[in-house]
Design an enzyme around this catalytic site. Structure first.
Site, PDB file in Angstrom:
ATOM      1  N   LYS A 110       0.824  -1.213   0.000  1.00  0.00           N
ATOM      2  CA  LYS A 110       0.000   0.000   0.000  1.00  0.00           C
ATOM      3  C   LYS A 110       0.857   1.263   0.000  1.00  0.00           C
ATOM      4  CE  LYS A 110      -4.280  -1.960   1.604  1.00  0.00           C
ATOM      5  NZ  LYS A 110      -4.950  -2.509   2.775  1.00  0.00           N
ATOM      6  N   LYS A 189      -4.499 -10.105 -11.158  1.00  0.00           N
ATOM      7  CA  LYS A 189      -5.489 -10.258 -10.088  1.00  0.00           C
ATOM      8  C   LYS A 189      -6.487  -9.094 -10.135  1.00  0.00           C
ATOM      9  CE  LYS A 189      -6.200  -9.823  -5.196  1.00  0.00           C
ATOM     10  NZ  LYS A 189      -6.023  -8.819  -4.193  1.00  0.00           N
ATOM     11  N   LYS A 192      -9.375  -3.405  -6.965  1.00  0.00           N
ATOM     12  CA  LYS A 192      -9.698  -1.983  -7.110  1.00  0.00           C
ATOM     13  C   LYS A 192      -8.453  -1.176  -7.433  1.00  0.00           C
ATOM     14  CE  LYS A 192     -11.432  -1.913  -2.933  1.00  0.00           C
ATOM     15  NZ  LYS A 192     -12.023  -3.184  -2.547  1.00  0.00           N
TER      16      LYS A 192
HETATM   17  P1  ADP Z   1      -9.186  -5.123  -3.590  1.00  0.00           P
HETATM   18  O1  ADP Z   1      -7.963  -5.904  -3.999  1.00  0.00           O
HETATM   19  O2  ADP Z   1     -10.069  -4.847  -4.740  1.00  0.00           O
HETATM   20  O3  ADP Z   1      -8.834  -3.889  -2.807  1.00  0.00           O
HETATM   21  P2  ADP Z   1      -9.862  -6.220  -1.057  1.00  0.00           P
HETATM   22  O4  ADP Z   1      -8.405  -6.277  -0.728  1.00  0.00           O
HETATM   23  O5  ADP Z   1     -10.690  -5.207  -0.366  1.00  0.00           O
HETATM   24  O6  ADP Z   1     -10.008  -6.062  -2.638  1.00  0.00           O
HETATM   25  O7  ADP Z   1     -10.462  -7.669  -0.841  1.00  0.00           O
HETATM   26  C1  ADP Z   1     -11.620  -7.993  -0.114  1.00  0.00           C
HETATM   27  C2  ADP Z   1     -11.780  -9.495  -0.077  1.00  0.00           C
HETATM   28  O8  ADP Z   1     -11.944 -10.019  -1.394  1.00  0.00           O
HETATM   29  C3  ADP Z   1     -10.572 -10.244   0.506  1.00  0.00           C
HETATM   30  O9  ADP Z   1     -11.014 -11.351   1.257  1.00  0.00           O
HETATM   31  C4  ADP Z   1      -9.794 -10.653  -0.711  1.00  0.00           C
HETATM   32  O10 ADP Z   1      -9.012 -11.787  -0.473  1.00  0.00           O
HETATM   33  C5  ADP Z   1     -10.908 -10.935  -1.709  1.00  0.00           C
HETATM   34  N1  ADP Z   1     -10.441 -10.641  -3.069  1.00  0.00           N
HETATM   35  C6  ADP Z   1     -10.235  -9.425  -3.612  1.00  0.00           C
HETATM   36  N2  ADP Z   1      -9.820  -9.512  -4.889  1.00  0.00           N
HETATM   37  C7  ADP Z   1      -9.750 -10.832  -5.166  1.00  0.00           C
HETATM   38  C8  ADP Z   1      -9.398 -11.595  -6.326  1.00  0.00           C
HETATM   39  N3  ADP Z   1      -9.035 -11.014  -7.461  1.00  0.00           N
HETATM   40  N4  ADP Z   1      -9.437 -12.937  -6.249  1.00  0.00           N
HETATM   41  C9  ADP Z   1      -9.826 -13.544  -5.104  1.00  0.00           C
HETATM   42  N5  ADP Z   1     -10.180 -12.894  -3.988  1.00  0.00           N
HETATM   43  C10 ADP Z   1     -10.148 -11.557  -3.996  1.00  0.00           C
END
Ligand code: ADP
Ligand code: TRP
Length: 319
Positions: A110, A189, A192
Site C-alpha cells: 500500500k 489479479k 480496485k
Molecule cells: P481489492 O484488492 O479490490 O482492494 P480487497 O483487498 O478489499 O479487494 O479484498 C476484499 C476481499 O476479497 C478479501 O477477502 C480478498 O481476499 C478478496 N479478493 C479481492 N480480490 C480478489 C481476487 N481477485 N481474487 C480472489 N479474492 C479476492
C-alpha cells in the site's frame, strides 16, 4: 464452530470480492455460526472522506445481502459498532513484535502504491487480529492475499497465551484454492487498486463494455487461442456450467471463433449468473430501513459475544 470474516468498504464490490470472499462466506453460513462484518475501521486507513466511507459501507451491506448473506443465519454488522475491538487491538499491540508487522506485504504494497505510511496502516494486522480473536473465531474464510494476516493473528494469539496464560483459541484460515485469484480485465489479479475490476452489480451496458474491453492478444479468428492465463476463460469458469465452459475451452483450442464472440458469451454468462442476486438487490433497496435493522441487530449480537471475551481478556492482563 464460529466462522468469521470481514471485508473493507473501500470501493464497489467486484467479482474478485464475490468469488474470493463473499460466496465462500455465504456458503459457510450453513456450516456454523457465522459472523460477517464491514471493516469500516480498516477502510479508514485508505478512504479518508466521510461521505465516501459512509456510502461505501451502505453499498457493501446491500450487495452482501443481495448476494445471499442471510441475516437469519449469519450475524452481520459494522466493525465500528463494536468499539471494544479497538481496545483489544491496543492490548494485542503491546505483545506484537515490530518485526512481525514489518514483514507484512500489505503495508509495503500500500505504501508503494502511494498511501501515506500511517501508523494505522502499519498496525492494520493487529486490528485484524482483534477482529478475529474478539469473537473466539474458529474459521476465517478469506482470499489468499489475507493468508499472512491470519498467520500474524495466530502469532499474536500465541504471544498473549504465552504471556498471560491461555486466553485465545487459534483460528484457522479457510482459503478456496480454485477461486483463490480471480483475474481482472488485464489478466492480473482483479483489484480496485489495479483499475481492472468488474463490479457485481454494474448496469448491463457498463458490464458489457467492461467485458468487451478485456485485454486479448492478436491471434486471428481462425487460429487456436492460448488458454493459459486467459481472463476470458478464467472468468467464464466461475459463472458457466461445466459443459458451457468446456465448449468455450474447445473453441479456444480449435480456433475459428474470435475474441469478440468469446467475450459476448462471457458477458451473457456473468449477466445470467447474477440475475437472482439483482432481483434480491431490488427488493432490499425497496425495503427502506431493512439494512439499518439488520446491522443494528447484528451489532447487538456481536457485542454480546465481544463483551464476554473482553471480560476474560481484561481479567487475564490485569485491567
Ligand atoms: P481489492 O484488492 O479490490 O482492494 P480487497 O483487498 O478489499 O479487494 O479484498 C476484499 C476481499 O476479497 C478479501 O477477502 C480478498 O481476499 C478478496 N479478493 C479481492 N480480490 C480478489 C481476487 N481477485 N481474487 C480472489 N479474492 C479476492
Ligand atoms: N483485511 C481484510 C481485507 O482486506 C478485511 C478484514 C478486516 C478481515 N478484518 C478481518 C478479514 C478479519 C477477515 C477477518 O480483505
Amino acid at each position: 464452530m464460529r466462522i468469521l470474516s470481514g471485508i473493507q468498504p473501500s470501493g464497489t464490490p467486484h467479482l474478485g470480492n464475490y468469488f474470493g470472499m463473499m460466496k465462500p462466506a455465504i456458503e459457510l453460513q450453513e456450516k456454523g455460526e457465522a459472523f460477517y462484518f464491514i471493516a469500516d475501521l480498516h477502510a479508514l486507513t485508505t478512504v479518508q472522506d466521510a461521505a465516501t466511507l459512509r456510502a461505501n459501507s451502505r453499498e457493501l451491506a446491500v450487495d452482501f445481502l443481495a448476494c445471499g448473506l442471510d441475516p437469519a443465519r449469519a450475524v452481520f454488522f459494522r466493525q465500528s459498532d463494536v468499539p471494544a475491538v479497538t481496545e483489544l487491538a491496543w492490548i494485542l499491540s503491546t505483545v506484537t513484535p515490530m518485526g512481525l508487522l514489518e514483514r507484512c506485504h500489505s503495508f509495503k504494497d500500500k505504501t508503494a502504491r502511494g498511501f501515506a505510511a500511517s501508523h494505522g496502516l502499519f498496525a492494520y494486522p493487529v486490528l485484524m487480529a482483534a477482529d478475529i480473536l474478539i469473537y473466539d473465531s474458529d474459521l476465517v474464510p478469506v482470499g489468499r492475499d489475507q493468508k499472512q494476516h491470519l498467520e500474524v493473528t495466530r502469532d499474536i494469539a500465541g504471544k498473549i497465551n504465552e504471556t498471560f496464560g491461555e486466553t485465545f483459541k487459534l483460528p484457522e484460515p479457510s482459503i478456496r484454492e480454485e477461486t483463490a485469484i480471480v483475474p481482472g480485465l488485464d489478466g492480473a489479479k482483479m483489484s480496485k487498486s489495479y483499475g481492472n475490476t468488474i463490479e457485481i452489480f454494474a448496469p448491463e451496458n457498463v458490464l458489457k463494455k467492461k467485458v468487451m474491453g478485456i485485454k486479448t492478444d492478436s491471434t486471428p479468428v481462425e487460429s487456436p487461442k492460448p488458454t493459459e492465463n486467459s481472463a476470458i476463460l478464467g472468468l467464464y469458469k466461475l459463472v458457466a456450467s461445466p459443459e458451457d465452459y468446456q465448449a468455450m475451452e474447445a473453441d479456444f483450442l480449435q480456433g475459428g471463433v474470435g475474441y469478440g464472440d468469446l467475450k459476448k458469451r462471457l458477458f451473457a454468462g456473468i449477466w445470467e449468473y447474477f440475475s437472482v442476486h439483482r432481483a434480491r438487490r431490488a427488493e432490499i433497496l425497496a425495503d427502506t430501513g431493512l439494512v439499518d435493522r439488520v446491522l443494528e441487530e447484528g451489532a447487538q449480537k456481536a457485542r454480546h459475544v465481544s463483551d464476554s471475551v473482553m471480560a476474560r481478556v481484561r481479567k487475564a492482563v490485569g485491567l
